[in-house]
Design a protein around this motif. Structure first.
Motif, PDB file in Angstrom:
ATOM      1  N   ALA A 185       0.824  -1.215   0.000  1.00 34.57           N
ATOM      2  CA  ALA A 185       0.000   0.000   0.000  1.00 34.57           C
ATOM      3  C   ALA A 185       0.855   1.261   0.000  1.00 34.57           C
ATOM      4  N   ASP A 186       1.939   1.267   0.755  1.00 33.64           N
ATOM      5  CA  ASP A 186       2.780   2.463   0.821  1.00 33.64           C
ATOM      6  C   ASP A 186       3.512   2.689  -0.501  1.00 33.64           C
ATOM      7  N   ARG A 187       4.022   1.621  -1.096  1.00 32.95           N
ATOM      8  CA  ARG A 187       4.678   1.770  -2.395  1.00 32.95           C
ATOM      9  C   ARG A 187       3.660   2.194  -3.458  1.00 32.95           C
ATOM     10  N   GLU A 188       2.428   1.722  -3.335  1.00 30.87           N
ATOM     11  CA  GLU A 188       1.405   2.131  -4.298  1.00 30.87           C
ATOM     12  C   GLU A 188       1.177   3.634  -4.234  1.00 30.87           C
ATOM     13  N   LEU A 189       1.166   4.194  -3.034  1.00 32.09           N
ATOM     14  CA  LEU A 189       1.014   5.642  -2.908  1.00 32.09           C
ATOM     15  C   LEU A 189       2.193   6.378  -3.537  1.00 32.09           C
ATOM     16  N   VAL A 190       3.400   5.892  -3.279  1.00 26.48           N
ATOM     17  CA  VAL A 190       4.576   6.524  -3.881  1.00 26.48           C
ATOM     18  C   VAL A 190       4.475   6.464  -5.406  1.00 26.48           C
ATOM     19  N   GLY A 191       4.102   5.306  -5.942  1.00 28.63           N
ATOM     20  CA  GLY A 191       3.984   5.160  -7.391  1.00 28.63           C
ATOM     21  C   GLY A 191       2.915   6.054  -7.987  1.00 28.63           C
ATOM     22  N   GLN A 192       1.767   6.156  -7.328  1.00 31.97           N
ATOM     23  CA  GLN A 192       0.693   7.008  -7.839  1.00 31.97           C
ATOM     24  C   GLN A 192       1.074   8.481  -7.744  1.00 31.97           C
TER      25      GLN A 192
END
Length: 555
Positions: free
Chosen positions: A281-288
């Motif tokens: 979830a945290d990497r998804e936020l960084v990617g988005q």
């Protein structure tokens, strides 16, 4: 944050470990998603007020960046209907020139949220709020298309979607408006019927192609997309003025919150339907966040994970990030090779696509399940949907969560209570002067006064034993009010014994003065048999005293 933690937010070898086995399926899945994404990207760009070019640029640039840096192997990102709902009034108020700035600002905020490890907070949003939010967005998307459906290029700036829809219908020149409306109806009917013919080619593509050909053949003058560049624009950093940043700070926070929520919900739903593993979830936020930053530099819109395109990706058999990258490259190929043809697509055709998409977002079975779950859930669902449509999408989420929290506190407070129990073992003379009270549930600011009021009303006893082993939640208010009750009982010459206070509650009880209110340090005990033994000893001592001694007062 340690080096290992930082590395977990960056692309790694695991991202491509399965490629030798899955690349053919991923390429085919990416092709399928690209075909589906084309009309949606164009439509969302136009509907937001940023233009078709912004929509397609977002799908291409953000699609690639989010696929590489995001926390999901199967998520497909780009412009979405929810983002259009938030972005459209921002562009109406501040102009299209604000697009790049607000997109970059929102991107930075989402990246910061990922670095701060806030990804799991989306799990706190209740199901009725999510479904009410989704239904509200669907209604707004549908209403936003009404002006184009009756021949207007767009609704009036700054007007709520429902009001713009009503005004457009009332102001329409029906001698020509029926041309646009006929295109909308034809597109919707084709999209509903085409899957019965074949699912190899998306119904939206077929409907847009046929609608465009029909408009050209008939020679209708209904509005079209217009000229598109034959490629991506050059990246550029917009001029950032302090006043502009201040003016867009609020909208940027709202857009960032929506991007985070929608992306994580999309990833969570998608990964529940496939066995490719979990998502970060945290990497998804960084990617988005990085995807929005890249999109803003190229003149695109804020990006989010797109549940509709991600679902197509999953159904098409995607296993790695190659599928999402392929979808973006397919869109780039269309822009480079067929921008002239795309420019002739009537806006009414895109409106038809979005209206059909909005209707498909509302799942009657899910709505029935939410409404029938309980009365508070139904209230929460309907309230969130209504606020989304009539006020603001972010307000709907915030108010929905606040009401959900109040309902949860109400449920917890109802579960809390005080129960008088019989003393264990064979009765002995004097047991009637001992009250064994078990406190259940939570003793916190929402329940403390009501629960402990029952304790304070105990009469005709010499000793009160409070069983606290069943208390799961204790806050400072609960501990402080408990201390007041103990002190009040002791002033009435009623001795209080506290039994079974959990170890992690002792510090709070001490700081709140609860333990100091006990008449003796030995009145804090761990075992019930020890508490009963001490209570009986106190009653026996009281009986042995002369009449009129303070210990005989039990009222």
């Amino acid at each position: 944050m340690s080096g290992t933690s930082w590395r977990s937010l960056l692309p790694g070898r695991d991202d491509v470990a399965a490629l030798p086995r899955t690349w053919r399926g991923d390429l085919l899945a990416g092709l399928s998603v690209g075909v589906v994404a084309l009309p949606l990207a164009l439509a969302f760009g136009v509907s937001s007020g940023a233009g078709a070019e912004a929509g397609i640029v977002t799908a291409i640039v953000a699609g690639i960046v989010a696929a590489v840096f995001g926390g999901s192997h199967i998520q497909v990102s780009g412009p979405t209907g929810a983002m259009v709902v938030v972005l459209a009034p921002v562009l109406a108020a501040h102009g299209v020139s604000a697009l790049a700035i607000v997109t970059l600002m929102a991107g930075v905020l989402v990246v910061v949220a990922g670095l701060a490890r806030l990804g799991r907070l989306v799990g706190l949003i209740p199901w009725p709020v999510i479904e009410g939010f989704t239904v509200g967005i669907a209604i707004i998307i549908f209403l936003q298309q009404v002006p184009a459906a009756v021949g207007f290029a767009a609704g009036e700036s700054g007007v709520k979607a429902w009001r713009a829809a009503v005004d457009a219908v009332l102001a329409a020149d029906w001698s020509v408006a029926w041309h646009s409306l006929a295109v909308v109806v034809a597109v919707i009917v084709l999209m509903r019927v085409w899957p019965r013919v074949t699912t190899a080619v998306p119904g939206a593509i077929v409907a847009i192609v046929l609608a465009t050909v029909g408009v050209v053949v008939v020679g209708s003058t209904i509005p079209t997309i217009g000229v598109l560049p034959a490629g991506l624009p050059a990246p550029a950093i917009p001029a950032l003025g302090l006043e502009t940043v201040r003016a867009l700070a609020g909208p940027a926070v709202a857009i960032a919150a929506l991007a985070a929520i929608e992306s994580l919900l999309s990833a969570r739903v998608a990964h529940s339907y496939t066995d490719v593993g979990g998502y970060d979830a945290d990497r998804e936020l960084v990617g988005q966040g990085l995807a929005s930053l890249a999109s803003g530099l190229f003149g695109g819109m804020p990006a989010t994970g797109a549940i509709a395109r991600t679902a197509v990706n999953v159904r098409a058999g995607a296993r790695t990030r190659l599928a999402a990258v392929t979808h973006a490259l397919v869109l780039l190929a269309v822009v480079v090779a067929a921008s002239g043809l795309v420019a002739r697509i009537p806006l009414a055709a895109l409106s038809g696509v979005l209206m059909a998409t909005a209707v498909s977002m509302v799942r009657p079975s899910v709505v029935r399940s939410v409404v029938k779950a309980s009365r508070p859930d139904a209230l929460l669902f309907l309230m969130t949907a209504l606020i989304t449509v009539s006020v603001d999408l972010i307000y709907a989420i915030v108010i929905g969560m606040a009401v959900a929290a109040l309902l949860a506190l109400r449920a917890v407070s109802r579960a809390a209570g005080v129960h008088r129990e019989e003393l264990p073992g064979d009765p002995v003379p004097g047991d009637e002067r001992i009250a064994l009270l078990r406190i259940d549930g939570a003793l916190f600011f929402g329940t403390a006064d009501r629960v402990l009021e029952r304790v304070a009303r105990v009469h005709g006893v010499r000793v009160v034993i409070l069983r606290m082993s069943q208390i799961r939640v204790l806050d400072a208010t609960g501990a402080q009010v408990l201390g007041e009750v103990v002190a009040a009982l002791e002033r009435r010459n009623v001795t209080v014994l506290i039994k079974g206070a959990q170890r992690h509650h002792l510090g709070l009880l001490e700081h709140a003065g609860t333990l100091a209110a006990l008449a003796d340090d030995r009145h804090l005990v761990d075992r019930l048999d020890e508490a009963v033994s001490r209570a009986r000893a106190l009653v026996a001592d009281d009986v042995a005293q002369p009449d009129g001694a303070p210990g005989s007062v039990g009222a």
